[in-house]
Design a protein around this motif. Structure first.
Motif, PDB file in Angstrom:
ATOM      1  N   PHE A 149      34.313  32.077  31.475  1.00  0.00           N
ATOM      2  CA  PHE A 149      34.686  32.883  32.519  1.00  0.00           C
ATOM      3  C   PHE A 149      35.148  34.118  32.105  1.00  0.00           C
ATOM      4  O   PHE A 149      35.964  34.041  31.237  1.00  0.00           O
ATOM      5  CB  PHE A 149      35.401  32.506  33.718  1.00  0.00           C
ATOM      6  N   PRO A 150      34.466  35.557  32.214  1.00  0.00           N
ATOM      7  CA  PRO A 150      34.975  36.602  31.939  1.00  0.00           C
ATOM      8  C   PRO A 150      36.580  36.977  32.377  1.00  0.00           C
ATOM      9  O   PRO A 150      36.910  36.447  33.403  1.00  0.00           O
ATOM     10  CB  PRO A 150      34.017  37.699  32.250  1.00  0.00           C
ATOM     11  N   THR A 151      37.504  37.485  31.533  1.00  0.00           N
ATOM     12  CA  THR A 151      38.874  37.598  31.787  1.00  0.00           C
ATOM     13  C   THR A 151      39.087  38.605  33.048  1.00  0.00           C
ATOM     14  O   THR A 151      40.054  38.517  33.582  1.00  0.00           O
ATOM     15  CB  THR A 151      39.593  38.159  30.668  1.00  0.00           C
ATOM     16  N   THR A 152      37.968  39.361  33.255  1.00  0.00           N
ATOM     17  CA  THR A 152      37.942  40.240  34.335  1.00  0.00           C
ATOM     18  C   THR A 152      37.858  39.881  35.623  1.00  0.00           C
ATOM     19  O   THR A 152      37.702  40.404  36.564  1.00  0.00           O
ATOM     20  CB  THR A 152      37.141  41.532  33.972  1.00  0.00           C
ATOM     21  N   GLY A 153      37.047  38.630  35.498  1.00  0.00           N
ATOM     22  CA  GLY A 153      36.372  38.035  36.676  1.00  0.00           C
ATOM     23  C   GLY A 153      35.318  38.797  37.084  1.00  0.00           C
ATOM     24  O   GLY A 153      34.624  39.644  36.534  1.00  0.00           O
TER      25      GLY A 153
END
Length: 215
Positions: A149-153
């Motif tokens: 899951f990307p840290t930026t969402g």
């Protein structure tokens, strides 16, 4: 309970649940039992009601993500037996589409634990009466504790003054498209920077102050 007693307890649990409890191990003073996740309800019912065990307290339900595996999730359950003064950890494998049976019929307190695990990891629990997200906001996309899951969402939330409501929009990483020219203290730029033409090759001379004279 010492390691020898925990080993004996693990052997008893595996023997009591053939095909459902697959093996056990003791590490750091805790007993861990590997289970067939499809038979988790049978396992926890036995652990709760069998007088040899009496694991009547549920502590947690969670997961661990190993995205490189075919079954990427370890679904983890923790229980406490006040009678034995011992804890047990159950661990069963699941993938993104595995329908893990809910244990609410045996432990109603697993309600929010299972919802949290679904919300953060995407593990699907079937037989749960209210399988909704628990911690993330309405309209949230994805499962934030997965390793990929990307840290930026995927979605950002803001309040729109014109519409007078909260709106959800795809994350925009505008900074990715900007160019920054920072002078590296290690290598330096390979092109002239503004002001370089004013640089002198010699250090500026410092004028000598006039000598003081007495009154």
């Amino acid at each position: 309970m010492d390691d020898a007693k925990l080993n004996a307890l693990g052997e008893t649990i595996v023997a009591a649940l053939p095909g459902a409890a697959l093996g056990h191990a003791v590490a750091f003073g805790q007993l861990a039992v590997t289970v067939n996740i499809d038979r988790i309800v049978e396992v926890v019912r036995t652990l709760r009601y069998d007088p040899r065990f009496r694991f009547v307290n549920i502590t947690d339900v969670t997961a661990v993500d190993y995205p490189g595996r075919e079954n990427r999730f370890d679904v983890i359950y923790h229980f406490l037996s006040p009678v034995l003064n011992a804890r047990v950890r159950l661990c069963g494998e699941a993938n993104e589409t595995t329908q893990v049976p809910s244990i609410i019929s045996v432990f109603p307190g697993a309600d929010w634990f299972e919802r949290e695990t679904y919300d953060l990891y995407g593990v699907i629990f079937v037989g749960h009466p209210d399988m909704r997200r628990l911690l993330t906001d309405y309209g949230f996309d994805g499962h934030p504790l997965r390793k990929d899951f990307p840290t930026t969402g995927f979605v950002e939330v803001r309040y729109d003054d014109q519409e007078k409501r909260v709106v959800y929009e795809p994350v925009r990483l505008n900074q990715e498209f900007r160019k920054f020219d920072f002078l590296s203290p290690w290598e330096g730029a390979d092109y002239p920077l503004p002001g370089d033409e004013k640089r002198s090759g010699e250090a500026p001379s410092v004028p000598t102050p006039p000598a003081k004279t007495g009154a």
